[in-house]
Design a protein around this motif. Structure first.
Motif, mmCIF file in Angstrom:
data_model
loop_
_atom_site.group_PDB
_atom_site.id
_atom_site.type_symbol
_atom_site.label_atom_id
_atom_site.label_comp_id
_atom_site.label_asym_id
_atom_site.label_seq_id
_atom_site.Cartn_x
_atom_site.Cartn_y
_atom_site.Cartn_z
ATOM 1 N N UNK A 53 24.943 8.830 -15.918
ATOM 2 C CA UNK A 53 25.273 7.419 -15.732
ATOM 3 C C UNK A 53 24.552 6.840 -14.514
ATOM 4 N N UNK A 54 24.221 5.549 -14.626
ATOM 5 C CA UNK A 54 23.545 4.861 -13.530
ATOM 6 C C UNK A 54 23.984 3.403 -13.527
ATOM 7 N N UNK A 55 23.715 2.723 -12.414
ATOM 8 C CA UNK A 55 24.011 1.293 -12.280
ATOM 9 C C UNK A 55 22.703 0.537 -12.076
ATOM 10 N N UNK A 56 22.529 -0.514 -12.890
ATOM 11 C CA UNK A 56 21.360 -1.381 -12.769
ATOM 12 C C UNK A 56 21.800 -2.616 -11.988
ATOM 13 N N UNK A 57 21.116 -2.935 -10.882
ATOM 14 C CA UNK A 57 21.559 -4.073 -10.092
ATOM 15 C C UNK A 57 20.386 -4.914 -9.608
ATOM 16 N N UNK A 58 20.637 -6.233 -9.505
ATOM 17 C CA UNK A 58 19.665 -7.189 -8.971
ATOM 18 C C UNK A 58 20.406 -8.469 -8.634
ATOM 19 N N UNK A 59 19.826 -9.265 -7.737
ATOM 20 C CA UNK A 59 20.458 -10.511 -7.282
ATOM 21 C C UNK A 59 19.489 -11.669 -7.472
ATOM 22 N N UNK A 60 20.053 -12.832 -7.817
ATOM 23 C CA UNK A 60 19.221 -14.012 -8.094
ATOM 24 C C UNK A 60 20.000 -15.252 -7.667
ATOM 25 N N UNK A 61 19.296 -16.360 -7.438
ATOM 26 C CA UNK A 61 19.918 -17.644 -7.133
ATOM 27 C C UNK A 61 19.473 -18.684 -8.157
ATOM 28 N N UNK A 62 20.430 -19.498 -8.601
ATOM 29 C CA UNK A 62 20.131 -20.618 -9.485
ATOM 30 C C UNK A 62 20.389 -21.923 -8.727
ATOM 31 N N UNK A 63 19.378 -22.699 -8.397
ATOM 32 C CA UNK A 63 19.618 -23.955 -7.691
ATOM 33 C C UNK A 63 20.158 -25.062 -8.590
ATOM 34 N N UNK A 64 19.891 -24.975 -9.888
ATOM 35 C CA UNK A 64 20.280 -26.044 -10.816
ATOM 36 C C UNK A 64 21.466 -25.592 -11.664
ATOM 37 N N UNK A 65 22.490 -26.442 -11.752
ATOM 38 C CA UNK A 65 23.678 -26.123 -12.539
ATOM 39 C C UNK A 65 23.332 -25.995 -14.019
ATOM 40 N N UNK A 66 24.073 -25.134 -14.712
ATOM 41 C CA UNK A 66 23.852 -24.936 -16.140
ATOM 42 C C UNK A 66 24.403 -23.590 -16.564
#
Length: 273
Positions: free
Chosen positions: A82-95
């Protein structure tokens, strides 16, 4: 006779077993539950990955399609399978964005994917409308105070790198402000003057919704605010109307309007405009 039949059945089962394809190791990805975040704030995806043949970090790679851009993701082994896939992102526009997590076995070329939805809500601004009583056929201007102190330095953003976009983009429906002022008092307030004739048709539900944005290093971040307003119809003041459901006499309504306008003038004086 029965012995021969049993022998034939056994031989048939052996033949079927020999011809059956070997069971392949299963690579499974679970993107997780749907997520919700405010515009401009980070959203982190933590997807689960399982490989019955064992997690081999040297032969696995992962990426995430955020719906706006595709980026590599980190693979962290939890145990042998088992493993965990992770990443972070920002969305400036609502939707609402569909996010796809993909893991590839580089040795076999096999790619496994799973998706989730990310709902991005606009940052909230404090909005005050003055006067709070609006006649459908009134002329002149209505002032909307938009307080930016709460979201100018929203979570995880560097306030020094956050600026205000052209205030004229703060719209109420299709209406744009005819005049714009900015007051630094109390953390910063936009003073936007709209033509009453433009905003009156938009106040039927007792609120005016103001949409705008702030400029950050990640782009223009969506901002929204709502200010309460009472809408009345022109007439003799007798009987109920959409803006006067209780049928209050005209004198009482004029008194309330005068009170609101006095409060508005006090607010402008305190803001130094």
């Amino acid at each position: 006779m029965k012995k021969n039949a049993a022998t034939q059945i056994s031989m048939l089962l052996i033949a079927v077993a020999l011809l059956a394809p070997a069971v392949q190791a299963a690579l499974v990805v679970d993107a997780g539950d749907d997520l919700s975040v405010l515009a401009g704030e980070p959203v982190t995806v933590l997807a689960a990955c399982n490989d019955t043949d064992g997690i081999d970090l040297l032969n696995l790679s992962a990426f995430i399609d955020w719906g706006t851009v595709r980026t590599p993701a980190e693979i962290l082994a939890d145990d042998e399978q088992n493993a965990t896939i992770q990443a972070t992102h920002r969305y400036p526009v609502a939707g609402i964005y569909t996010v796809t997590v993909a893991v590839e076995n580089n040795a076999t070329g096999n790619v496994t994917t799973d998706s989730l939805n990310v709902t991005v809500n606009p940052q909230t601004a404090a909005v005050e409308v003055a006067p709070g009583l609006l006649n459908q056929k009134s002329r002149g201007f209505m002032t909307v105070f938009v307080s930016v102190s709460e979201w100018l330095g929203f979570a995880e953003a560097d306030e020094a790198n956050v600026t205000i976009a052209d205030p004229s983009i703060f719209t109420i429906g299709n209406a744009t402000p005819a005049k714009v002022n900015y007051c630094m008092k109390d953390g910063g307030t936009f003073i936007l003057k709209y033509r009453r004739a433009d905003v009156a048709p938009l106040a039927a539900e007792g609120n005016l919704t103001v949409n705008g944005s702030a400029v950050t290093e990640d782009g223009n971040v969506t901002v929204i605010g709502r200010g309460a307003v009472s809408l009345i119809e022109p007439g003799n003041g007798k009987g109920p109307s959409p803006g006067n459901p209780e049928g209050h006499p005209l004198a009482e309504r004029v008194k309330e309007r005068t009170k609101n306008e006095n409060a508005f003038r006090d607010r402008e004086r305190s803001s130094g405009t």
